[in-house]
Design an enzyme around this catalytic site. Structure first.
Site, PDB file in Angstrom:
ATOM      1  N   PHE A  52      26.944  51.681  50.234  1.00 31.36           N
ATOM      2  CA  PHE A  52      26.526  52.980  50.756  1.00 31.36           C
ATOM      3  C   PHE A  52      25.055  53.216  50.439  1.00 31.36           C
ATOM      4  CE2 PHE A  52      31.105  53.402  50.517  1.00 31.36           C
ATOM      5  CZ  PHE A  52      31.419  54.081  51.683  1.00 31.36           C
ATOM      6  N   GLU A  53      24.424  53.852  51.389  1.00 33.18           N
ATOM      7  CA  GLU A  53      22.980  54.017  51.410  1.00 33.18           C
ATOM      8  C   GLU A  53      22.308  54.444  50.106  1.00 33.18           C
ATOM      9  OE1 GLU A  53      22.014  56.067  54.849  1.00 33.18           O
ATOM     10  OE2 GLU A  53      19.921  56.327  54.324  1.00 33.18           O
ATOM     11  N   PHE A  54      22.908  55.403  49.402  1.00 33.66           N
ATOM     12  CA  PHE A  54      22.182  55.964  48.263  1.00 33.66           C
ATOM     13  C   PHE A  54      22.525  55.298  46.942  1.00 33.66           C
ATOM     14  CE2 PHE A  54      21.738  59.169  51.549  1.00 33.66           C
ATOM     15  CZ  PHE A  54      20.358  59.251  51.570  1.00 33.66           C
TER      16      PHE A  54
END
Lengths: 255, 324
Positions: A52-54
């Site tokens: 996931f991106e973060f």
């Protein structure tokens, strides 16, 4: 036609899920990709490493993430770092699949999630690239998940947010993007699409159950290539539906 | 190096790396008590026209008590690094944002931001310059390195590049085209953390988002923290410190400071409240009513928490699942 025991969203999720292979790394965007990844982990890909991106890497998707930075994106994960680590992992070639969405797509798989209409005087200001451009630039294979209609599948997108094959064969490399990367599949409520190995144009691989080739062509705003044999996707199995409804989206966020 | 192409977006914050070094040299390196309240922080450190950034984003670990105070003090013409959800929406709705280095402004699963569209139409947002999230964190990284730009392989070949202030050059080593993005040095960065001591040594639980890079890319760094702990707690686990004190100018104690967003392991996101914003922000009148009720009419963060109510806050804590 017999009554279907599933809705188009469920079919979409199952189609995307079946593309997620075990023992691989997949960048998961907001929405349908989250459901598909969770379903894949509970079906055929228990060792699918979600990214996931973060910063969440290797989460077990017991509870469906609702946000790419939320705590569910690193629930019982293998690491919880930051966005830089994730994007740079993709930059070094460690992330195989990137699952993303978009508002418009063109024959070369270029995606728009920035603006409908003129950039300075937009008809609709969309959320923007976020990590979309990075995913489409760096992951080996990008999979777009879209609703299928003539306003979304258009000859030229209003704004190229995320690179597909740009203007055709060789143009990604000419732009400086990493070689051997690009769009791999487009999953819609009507069809599963790929890209012709030479021309890099979008190609119909399979229709969703009960959907005809003509219907797909009718809902596509550009000339679609057809695979030698256009298949029909199998409908969601009893098991897929049961897991999806009772486990994956038990809080009924999406389905 | 040969420049092959240039984005047509304006460079909103030129990368003055030497000025940044001089600024950092003057920053206090003593262990002094930096605690103050939201009102004082905003009065002292946030000025009209400043280029600001908040981290992470509206529904996750976001410094909402300070965002709300900026709105109460009506600090105008702000320039914003825009990776935002609820927090950028309320700043925009209050009419405070003039320019945006833009990557994402939206409401996640609740769709597009209606506020950004209205602010563009009204001409209050004068400039939008496009970037990707990767480009943004690399811009912070360049600032953190003290260099004016960094080569990246994002944005290439796209309109995201065209409407940015990036440049395309021929790589002096490989001859391939590569994008250069300028260092982004914020006037003020605002980061919400799980715990900090009074000097500003900070620890974050869970993912760290942009926090590492952003904290090293701002002239002034404001910290709000769920919990103020003794320096002993920090010293016991120094490996957990992501932001050391000398980066930090002010420390605000803000329990439930991320509401309506979540704070992992402490409280869950307030889904009903986020839905409320998604609904009221569709129309200007209801948007303004919301701002009156939840921001303008309140004196401070404590009054905000009183309005949300102890019962609701307790519930958001109670539904935090076990880490097992």
């Amino acid at each position: 036609m017999t009554e279907k025991n599933y809705n188009p969203n469920e079919m979409l999720i199952c189609t995307a899920s079946r593309l997620m292979t075990d023992d691989s790394t997949a960048f998961i965007g907001t929405g349908i990709p989250m459901l598909a990844a969770s379903l894949a982990q509970k079906m055929h890909a228990p060792n699918l490493t979600t990214i996931f991106e973060f910063g969440g890497m290797g989460a077990i998707l017991d509870d469906l993430p609702v946000a790419v930075g939320g705590r569910r994106s690193f629930h019982r994960a293998l690491s919880a770092l930051g966005i830089l680590d994730v994007i740079e992992a993709a930059g070094r070639g460690l992330i195989e699949y990137g699952f993303i969405g978009g508002a418009q797509i063109d024959p070369y798989g270029n995606l728009n999630s920035t603006v409908i209409g003129d950039f300075y005087k937009p008809k609709v200001r969309l959320p923007g690239s976020g990590g979309g451009n990075d995913v489409g630039s760096h992951c080996w294979q990008t999979i777009a998940i879209m609703r299928h209609d003539k306003r979304r599948f258009i000859p030229k997108v209003d704004f190229i947010t995320t690179p597909g094959y740009l203007t055709g064969p060789g143009s990604r490399e000419a732009a400086g993007l990493p070689p051997n990367t690009g769009p791999y599949r487009v999953v819609t409520n009507l069809a599963l699409l790929g890209f012709h190995p030479e021309s890099k144009r979008m190609m119909l691989l399979a229709t969703q159950p009960g959907v005809t080739v003509e219907e797909v062509l009718e809902c596509t705003g550009f000339e679609l290539l057809l695979a030698d044999e256009v298949e029909e996707n199998p409908p969601p199995s009893e098991e897929e539906l049961k897991i999806l409804r009772e486990d994956v989206d038990k809080e009924k966020f999406y389905i | 190096m040969k420049i092959l192409q240039e984005g047509i977006g304006e460079l909103l914050q030129p990368p003055d790396v030497n000025g940044f070094r001089e600024w950092n040299r003057k920053k206090s390196k003593s262990l002094i008590d930096k605690r103050m309240n939201d009102a004082e922080v905003v009065r002292r450190f946030i000025h009209e026209g400043d280029f600001i950034g908040t981290e992470l984003y509206g529904s996750v670990r976001c410094p909402m008590s300070i965002v709300n105070e900026i709105i109460r003090q009506d600090i105008k013409n702000l320039r914003l690094v825009g990776q935002g959800v609820y927090e950028s929406d309320v700043l925009l709705a209050a009419g405070l944002i003039k320019e945006i280095d833009y990557t994402y402004i939206g409401l996640e699963l609740y769709g597009i931001s209606h506020v950004i569209r209205r602010e563009i139409d009204a001409g209050r947002v004068e400039k939008i310059v496009e970037w990707s999230n990767g480009a943004l964190v690399w811009r912070f990284k360049a600032a953190a390195m003290g260099v004016p730009f960094i080569p990246v392989r994002s944005m290439l070949g796209t309109d995201t590049f065209k409407y940015s202030a990036a440049k395309l050059v021929e790589c002096p080593y490989t001859g391939d085209p590569i994008a250069l993005v300028p260092a982004l040095i914020l006037d003020v960065g605002i980061i919400h953390v799980h715990r900090a001591d009074k000097y500003g040594n900070c620890q974050i639980d869970g993912i760290t988002g942009f926090a590492y890079e952003m904290s090293r890319a701002c002239k002034t760094l404001i910290i709000s923290a769920e919990e103020i702990v003794s320096t002993d707690v920090i010293r016991r686990q120094p490996d957990r410190t992501i932001i050391p004190y000398y980066l930090v100018d002010a420390v605000v104690h803000a329990p439930f400071g991320s509401h309506p967003g979540e704070m992992c392991y402490h409280y869950e996101r307030d889904e009903e409240h986020i839905q409320l914003w998604a609904e009221v922000s569709k129309k200007p009148e209801t948007t303004q009513e919301y701002l009156e009720k939840y921001i303008y009419n309140l004196k401070d963060h404590q009054e905000y928490l009183d309005l949300i109510g102890e019962e609701r806050l307790q519930y958001l804590q109670d539904i935090v699942p076990s880490r097992g």
